[in-house]
Design an enzyme around this catalytic site. Structure first.
Site, PDB file in Angstrom:
ATOM      1  N   LEU A 310      28.243  64.539  74.892  1.00 30.46           N
ATOM      2  CA  LEU A 310      27.886  64.519  76.311  1.00 30.46           C
ATOM      3  C   LEU A 310      26.749  63.538  76.560  1.00 30.46           C
ATOM      4  O   LEU A 310      25.803  63.453  75.776  1.00 30.46           O
ATOM      5  CB  LEU A 310      27.493  65.921  76.775  1.00 30.46           C
ATOM      6  CG  LEU A 310      28.568  67.005  76.633  1.00 30.46           C
ATOM      7  CD1 LEU A 310      28.046  68.326  77.156  1.00 30.46           C
ATOM      8  CD2 LEU A 310      29.849  66.613  77.345  1.00 30.46           C
ATOM      9  N   GLY A 350      28.592  71.748  67.386  1.00 31.76           N
ATOM     10  CA  GLY A 350      27.206  72.167  67.556  1.00 31.76           C
ATOM     11  C   GLY A 350      26.562  71.324  68.643  1.00 31.76           C
ATOM     12  O   GLY A 350      26.970  70.173  68.883  1.00 31.76           O
ATOM     13  N   GLY A 351      25.532  71.883  69.290  1.00 30.94           N
ATOM     14  CA  GLY A 351      24.864  71.134  70.363  1.00 30.94           C
ATOM     15  C   GLY A 351      25.858  70.754  71.441  1.00 30.94           C
ATOM     16  O   GLY A 351      26.612  71.587  71.943  1.00 30.94           O
ATOM     17  N   ASP A 352      25.889  69.472  71.784  1.00 33.21           N
ATOM     18  CA  ASP A 352      26.804  68.986  72.819  1.00 33.21           C
ATOM     19  C   ASP A 352      27.911  68.124  72.222  1.00 33.21           C
ATOM     20  O   ASP A 352      28.466  67.261  72.893  1.00 33.21           O
ATOM     21  CB  ASP A 352      26.039  68.196  73.886  1.00 33.21           C
ATOM     22  CG  ASP A 352      25.321  66.985  73.303  1.00 33.21           C
ATOM     23  OD1 ASP A 352      25.082  66.974  72.084  1.00 33.21           O
ATOM     24  OD2 ASP A 352      25.002  66.054  74.060  1.00 33.21           O
ATOM     25  N   GLU A 353      28.259  68.368  70.948  1.00 30.23           N
ATOM     26  CA  GLU A 353      29.298  67.593  70.284  1.00 30.23           C
ATOM     27  C   GLU A 353      30.592  68.409  70.185  1.00 30.23           C
ATOM     28  O   GLU A 353      30.590  69.558  69.724  1.00 30.23           O
ATOM     29  CB  GLU A 353      28.855  67.188  68.868  1.00 30.23           C
ATOM     30  CG  GLU A 353      27.715  66.188  68.857  1.00 30.23           C
ATOM     31  CD  GLU A 353      27.322  65.784  67.449  1.00 30.23           C
ATOM     32  OE1 GLU A 353      26.702  64.707  67.300  1.00 30.23           O
ATOM     33  OE2 GLU A 353      27.625  66.538  66.504  1.00 30.23           O
TER      34      GLU A 353
END
Length: 509
Positions: A310, A350-353
């Site tokens: 993102l 994980g995160g925005d991946e």
């Protein structure tokens, strides 16, 4: 040496016999017969008819001999049978008495004219032994009944020769049935087994009955009275004759539905992202390895991996808070799912991946089409907690036709293409090309050299004056950073400044 108890191993047990007779001479004769011989010890006592019940209540006797040759004998028999139904009885009959007149279901009868010490003693011995066997059987049956009632497992006992099966009350209640709602046919069990589990259940039962396995055990589903399936653990063992042929089999059934649900939940959690419900990295990599293996053995099978990141998500997270960021990630996951086919797979790393595996493609144009569709659905605003939030994504694409050695290599190439898409202006996609890998290696080496350059003071400043054209005087100057690389010489700021801003080295520079 082993010390045995002081009672001695050869001590004979003594049986207490009560002789109920109105004829004192006959009673003493019986008493003399019992005292003779040495095969079994008897402790006898004579009681008149009126004393029999009180004597039996006061003392514990192993047997009562009732004299039926006198009139009170039948009254004594009735009273003793009613008060002590488990007490073994010997009935002494006169010659003229008919067997039908003195028939008693729990008593042995001896005719007076045939009476001798050996017969009397052997008859008493048999009666006592038989009574103990009956009592032991009753205790065993009661013990089994209590075990069946108290056990949380359902018990079953299958007579293979008659093909009749006993199902305990607990077995029936596990499936929601009352005692009289289940018959004694094995079909009461087999007909309720889930169709997908029946064949394996049949195979395992046959394997055990044929002697191929030491015991039977299988987890399967069974239909309950309300039409719901329960997970059941069935266990059992066969009883065999001298030739090894199974003629009986018994076992138990345990409801393990809660355990299976917990196992399924643990398995699900190990394969899925807790926030979005999408597959996680482990699950995705397993699928990617299978697809990669398939592409090696099938030339016409092509798939692609899309790596999404993102744009500006960190700004949203920092400004609106992590809770808002989590809500946004969930909404993004739901939108991304609408762009895929059932055969495709999406995961959150994980995160925005996010990563996507596109199955059964013709060429890279199919992957590009999906990437455009993803960018389009993400372009619309997201409404999170009465706020309108905008975001976009950069996408890197790699295809299975690039002949990757491992799933990790394929994911790495998609990540490399993602970096190219981001560096090209974000909200776009890039398809991996081997030249990108060479560029990525150069950039990685450049970052390594840059960190070393800071430590070795390879950076220096040039000053460029600013001159007023009207007066020709110096009005200021610019300070310009330069990097004197030991191998490459002077490197332009245009090459290393953008990287230093991305990797955080701009501050020490």
């Amino acid at each position: 040496p082993i010390q045995f108890p002081s009672i001695g191993l050869m001590t004979k047990a003594t049986s207490k016999v009560l002789v109920a007779s109105l004829n004192s001479d006959l009673a003493r004769l019986v008493e003399e017969m019992l005292s003779s011989g040495n095969d079994l010890r008897f402790n006898s006592k004579i009681a008149e008819p009126r004393e029999v019940l009180s004597e039996l209540q006061a003392q514990k006797y192993d047997l009562c001999l009732v004299d039926l040759t006198t009139e009170p004998g039948f009254d004594i028999l009735t009273e003793v049978s009613g008060a002590f139904p488990d007490l073994p009885l010997i009935l002494l009959a006169a010659d003229e008495q008919k067997p039908s007149d003195i028939n008693h279901p729990h008593a042995e009868c001896v005719v007076f004219s045939t009476l001798n010490p050996s017969l009397l003693r052997s008859t008493i011995r048999f009666a006592i032994r038989n009574a103990k066997s009956v009592q032991a059987l009753r205790v065993s049956e009661e013990r089994f009944a209590l075990a069946a009632l108290g056990s949380n497992d359902g018990l079953w006992d299958w007579d293979l020769e008659s093909n009749q099966t006993f199902f305990s009350p607990r077995w029936k209640s596990l499936l929601g049935y009352h005692e009289d709602e289940i018959g004694n046919s094995p079909e009461e069990w087999f007909s309720r087994v889930h169709p997908e589990d029946y064949r394996e259940l049949e195979r395992r039962l046959a394997a055990h009955l044929d002697g191929q396995t030491p015991h039977f055990q299988y987890e399967h589903r069974m239909l309950d009275q309300k039409g719901n399936y329960h997970w059941i653990l069935s266990r059992g063992i066969a009883v065999r004759d001298s030739s090894g042929r199974a003629y009986r089999m018994a076992g138990s059934q345990t409801d393990i539905t809660e355990r299976k649900l917990a196992e399924d939940r643990l398995h699900y959690d190990s394969q899925h992202d807790s926030l979005t419900g999408l597959s996680n990295r482990q699950s995705f990599m397993e699928r990617l390895r299978r697809s990669l293996h398939r592409s090696r053995i099938s030339d016409d099978y092509i798939f692609a991996v899309l790596f999404l990141d993102l744009d500006r998500f960190k700004i949203i997270n920092d400004s609106l808070g992590h809770q808002m960021g989590d809500h946004l990630l969930v909404e993004i996951a739901r939108r991304l799912e609408t762009t895929l086919r059932p055969s495709d797979m999406m995961a959150r790393l994980g995160g925005d991946e996010f990563v996507v595996l596109l199955d059964h493609l013709h060429d890279e144009s199919d992957a590009a089409f999906v990437a455009k569709r993803i960018l389009k659905v993400l372009a619309s605003p997201f409404h999170i907690e009465d706020r309108e939030v905008f975001t976009s994504a950069s996408i890197g694409i790699t295809l299975s036709t690039r002949c990757h050695d491992t799933a990790e290599d394929m994911l790495r190439d998609a990540d490399t293409a993602l970096y190219r898409a981001k560096s090209s202006g974000k909200a776009r996609f890039a398809i991996f090309d081997p030249k990108m890998r060479e560029s990525a290696v150069r950039l990685m080496q450049l970052e390594t050299d840059m960190r070393r350059a800071i430590a070795k003071s390879e950076f220096f400043l040039n000053y460029q004056p600013i001159i007023s054209l009207e007066s020709g005087r110096l009005t200021g100057f610019e300070s310009l950073i330069r990097w004197n690389h030991p191998e490459r010489g002077l490197i332009s700021p245009a090459e290393f400044i953008p990287m230093s801003e991305d990797n955080g080295l701009i501050n020490p520079i």
